[in-house]
Write a protein that holds these residues in place. Structure first.
Motif, mmCIF file in Angstrom:
data_model
loop_
_atom_site.group_PDB
_atom_site.id
_atom_site.type_symbol
_atom_site.label_atom_id
_atom_site.label_comp_id
_atom_site.label_asym_id
_atom_site.label_seq_id
_atom_site.Cartn_x
_atom_site.Cartn_y
_atom_site.Cartn_z
ATOM 1 N N TYR A 146 0.808 -1.208 0.000
ATOM 2 C CA TYR A 146 0.000 0.000 0.000
ATOM 3 C C TYR A 146 0.848 1.267 0.000
ATOM 4 O O TYR A 146 0.428 2.294 -0.539
ATOM 5 N N VAL A 147 2.036 1.201 0.577
ATOM 6 C CA VAL A 147 2.932 2.353 0.496
ATOM 7 C C VAL A 147 3.321 2.595 -0.970
ATOM 8 O O VAL A 147 3.264 3.723 -1.466
ATOM 9 N N VAL A 148 3.674 1.518 -1.663
ATOM 10 C CA VAL A 148 4.062 1.647 -3.073
ATOM 11 C C VAL A 148 2.874 2.091 -3.916
ATOM 12 O O VAL A 148 2.995 2.979 -4.775
ATOM 13 N N TRP A 149 1.708 1.505 -3.666
ATOM 14 C CA TRP A 149 0.525 1.911 -4.409
ATOM 15 C C TRP A 149 0.173 3.371 -4.135
ATOM 16 O O TRP A 149 -0.302 4.082 -5.024
ATOM 17 N N THR A 150 0.394 3.825 -2.907
ATOM 18 C CA THR A 150 0.124 5.229 -2.592
ATOM 19 C C THR A 150 0.973 6.153 -3.452
ATOM 20 O O THR A 150 0.506 7.182 -3.949
ATOM 21 N N ILE A 151 2.241 5.790 -3.630
ATOM 22 C CA ILE A 151 3.118 6.565 -4.509
ATOM 23 C C ILE A 151 2.562 6.593 -5.929
ATOM 24 O O ILE A 151 2.484 7.644 -6.576
ATOM 25 N N VAL A 152 2.146 5.430 -6.420
ATOM 26 C CA VAL A 152 1.618 5.332 -7.786
ATOM 27 C C VAL A 152 0.320 6.115 -7.922
ATOM 28 O O VAL A 152 0.162 6.931 -8.838
ATOM 29 N N TRP A 153 -0.633 5.863 -7.018
ATOM 30 C CA TRP A 153 -1.931 6.552 -7.105
ATOM 31 C C TRP A 153 -1.756 8.070 -7.075
ATOM 32 O O TRP A 153 -2.326 8.788 -7.893
ATOM 33 N N ALA A 154 -0.995 8.539 -6.099
ATOM 34 C CA ALA A 154 -0.842 9.987 -5.936
ATOM 35 C C ALA A 154 -0.119 10.611 -7.126
ATOM 36 O O ALA A 154 -0.518 11.665 -7.632
ATOM 37 N N THR A 155 0.946 9.961 -7.572
ATOM 38 C CA THR A 155 1.735 10.524 -8.673
ATOM 39 C C THR A 155 0.955 10.507 -9.981
ATOM 40 O O THR A 155 0.996 11.469 -10.757
ATOM 41 N N HIS A 156 0.225 9.437 -10.236
ATOM 42 C CA HIS A 156 -0.605 9.395 -11.447
ATOM 43 C C HIS A 156 -1.704 10.441 -11.377
ATOM 44 O O HIS A 156 -2.011 11.103 -12.375
ATOM 45 N N GLY A 157 -2.308 10.596 -10.209
ATOM 46 C CA GLY A 157 -3.355 11.600 -10.063
ATOM 47 C C GLY A 157 -2.835 13.002 -10.283
ATOM 48 O O GLY A 157 -3.452 13.806 -10.996
ATOM 49 N N PHE A 158 -1.684 13.303 -9.684
ATOM 50 C CA PHE A 158 -1.095 14.627 -9.892
ATOM 51 C C PHE A 158 -0.684 14.816 -11.347
ATOM 52 O O PHE A 158 -0.880 15.886 -11.933
ATOM 53 N N SER A 159 -0.117 13.777 -11.952
ATOM 54 C CA SER A 159 0.355 13.871 -13.333
ATOM 55 C C SER A 159 -0.773 14.177 -14.303
ATOM 56 O O SER A 159 -0.600 14.940 -15.262
ATOM 57 N N THR A 160 -1.926 13.597 -14.070
ATOM 58 C CA THR A 160 -3.024 13.756 -15.022
ATOM 59 C C THR A 160 -3.990 14.870 -14.645
ATOM 60 O O THR A 160 -4.627 15.461 -15.529
ATOM 61 N N GLY A 161 -4.121 15.162 -13.341
ATOM 62 C CA GLY A 161 -5.097 16.152 -12.920
ATOM 63 C C GLY A 161 -4.529 17.403 -12.299
ATOM 64 O O GLY A 161 -5.199 18.439 -12.266
ATOM 65 N N GLY A 162 -3.292 17.324 -11.788
ATOM 66 C CA GLY A 162 -2.694 18.470 -11.131
ATOM 67 C C GLY A 162 -3.463 18.857 -9.871
ATOM 68 O O GLY A 162 -4.204 18.053 -9.302
ATOM 69 N N VAL A 163 -3.287 20.086 -9.434
ATOM 70 C CA VAL A 163 -3.998 20.626 -8.272
ATOM 71 C C VAL A 163 -4.492 22.026 -8.618
ATOM 72 O O VAL A 163 -3.977 22.667 -9.544
ATOM 73 N N LEU A 164 -5.482 22.484 -7.885
ATOM 74 C CA LEU A 164 -5.961 23.847 -8.074
ATOM 75 C C LEU A 164 -5.244 24.779 -7.112
ATOM 76 O O LEU A 164 -5.101 24.471 -5.927
ATOM 77 N N ASP A 165 -4.795 25.931 -7.621
ATOM 78 C CA ASP A 165 -4.165 26.908 -6.739
ATOM 79 C C ASP A 165 -5.241 27.786 -6.096
ATOM 80 O O ASP A 165 -6.450 27.567 -6.291
ATOM 81 N N GLY A 166 -4.824 28.779 -5.333
ATOM 82 C CA GLY A 166 -5.761 29.631 -4.620
ATOM 83 C C GLY A 166 -6.700 30.411 -5.509
ATOM 84 O O GLY A 166 -7.776 30.841 -5.074
ATOM 85 N N ASP A 167 -6.315 30.587 -6.774
ATOM 86 C CA ASP A 167 -7.158 31.323 -7.723
ATOM 87 C C ASP A 167 -8.012 30.397 -8.587
ATOM 88 O O ASP A 167 -8.692 30.853 -9.517
ATOM 89 N N GLY A 168 -7.942 29.102 -8.295
ATOM 90 C CA GLY A 168 -8.731 28.143 -9.059
ATOM 91 C C GLY A 168 -8.113 27.700 -10.360
ATOM 92 O O GLY A 168 -8.762 27.039 -11.170
ATOM 93 N N HIS A 169 -6.826 28.037 -10.576
ATOM 94 C CA HIS A 169 -6.133 27.605 -11.784
ATOM 95 C C HIS A 169 -5.476 26.247 -11.543
ATOM 96 O O HIS A 169 -4.922 26.005 -10.472
ATOM 97 N N ARG A 170 -5.531 25.396 -12.550
ATOM 98 C CA ARG A 170 -4.950 24.066 -12.421
ATOM 99 C C ARG A 170 -3.435 24.131 -12.619
ATOM 100 O O ARG A 170 -2.952 24.695 -13.597
#
Length: 202
Positions: A146-170
């Motif tokens: 699950y530690v390894v999967w957490t790395i994969v899940w999180a990194t794939h999610g960030f890679s494809t979806g990114g994050v929203l900043d304070g102004d709502g920009h991805r």
């Protein structure tokens, strides 16, 4: 390189871009042919049908990922820092090859559901290699998979979806500050999961 090899490479490059952006189900052979500047008959001659194209793209994606992970595993130190470095290496890989996490994210959202063997062929062996290495580092009470999967899940999610900043920009892979922030977060997440001091994560 022969003209046949060049044509096949153009087709696979176009197919990779489209499958990564739209998924297998959202991409047609005609779209791939147009993106490669060829007709459908030429695509079929060089590679085959849509399923053949997809299998070739996923095989290449696995080869690229396998090469990167093998190199990272060969260099990690046998301690907690080694696992943090491995997480860094995976982030680096996804930054350099964003098409790979995009391809797998589509599959995890039920894309290409009629192609059922790729996880067993490609994902499981890679996971085994990483978890085997990690088990030599982390305490016995840590759920290594699950530690390894957490790395994969999180990194794939960030890679494809990114994050929203304070102004709502991805913000994603094209934003060095966002990548650096994600990398720090990933290191601290892994450090917490394996029970090492936060200062080790940096």
């Amino acid at each position: 390189m022969t003209s046949s090899d060049s044509g096949r490479e153009r087709i696979l490059d176009a197919a990779t871009r489209l499958f990564a952006a739209l998924g297998y189900d959202g991409t047609s052979t005609r779209m791939i042919a147009e993106a490669a500047g060829l007709n459908v008959a030429t695509v079929a001659y060089h590679v085959g049908g849509k399923r053949d194209l997809y299998l070739a793209v996923m095989e290449h994606a696995n080869e690229v990922e396998r090469t990167a992970l093998d190199a990272a595993l060969a260099e990690i130190s046998p301690d907690a820092q080694g696992l943090l470095d491995l997480a860094d290496a995976y982030v680096d890989f996804c930054v350099s090859h964003p098409e790979v996490p995009a391809l797998w994210m589509h599959r995890w959202l039920s894309d290409a559901s009629d192609v059922v063997h790729l996880e067993q062929m490609y994902v499981w062996p890679l996971m085994q290699s990483v978890t085997d290495a990690a088990r030599k580092i982390v305490p016995d009470d840590v759920d290594v998979e699950y530690v390894v999967w957490t790395i994969v899940w999180a990194t794939h999610g960030f890679s494809t979806g990114g994050v929203l900043d304070g102004d709502g920009h991805r913000r994603g892979l094209d934003d060095p500050q966002a990548v650096a922030r994600f990398r720090r977060h990933m290191r601290r997440t892994v450090a917490l999961a394996i029970g090492v001091p936060d200062r080790v994560a940096g």
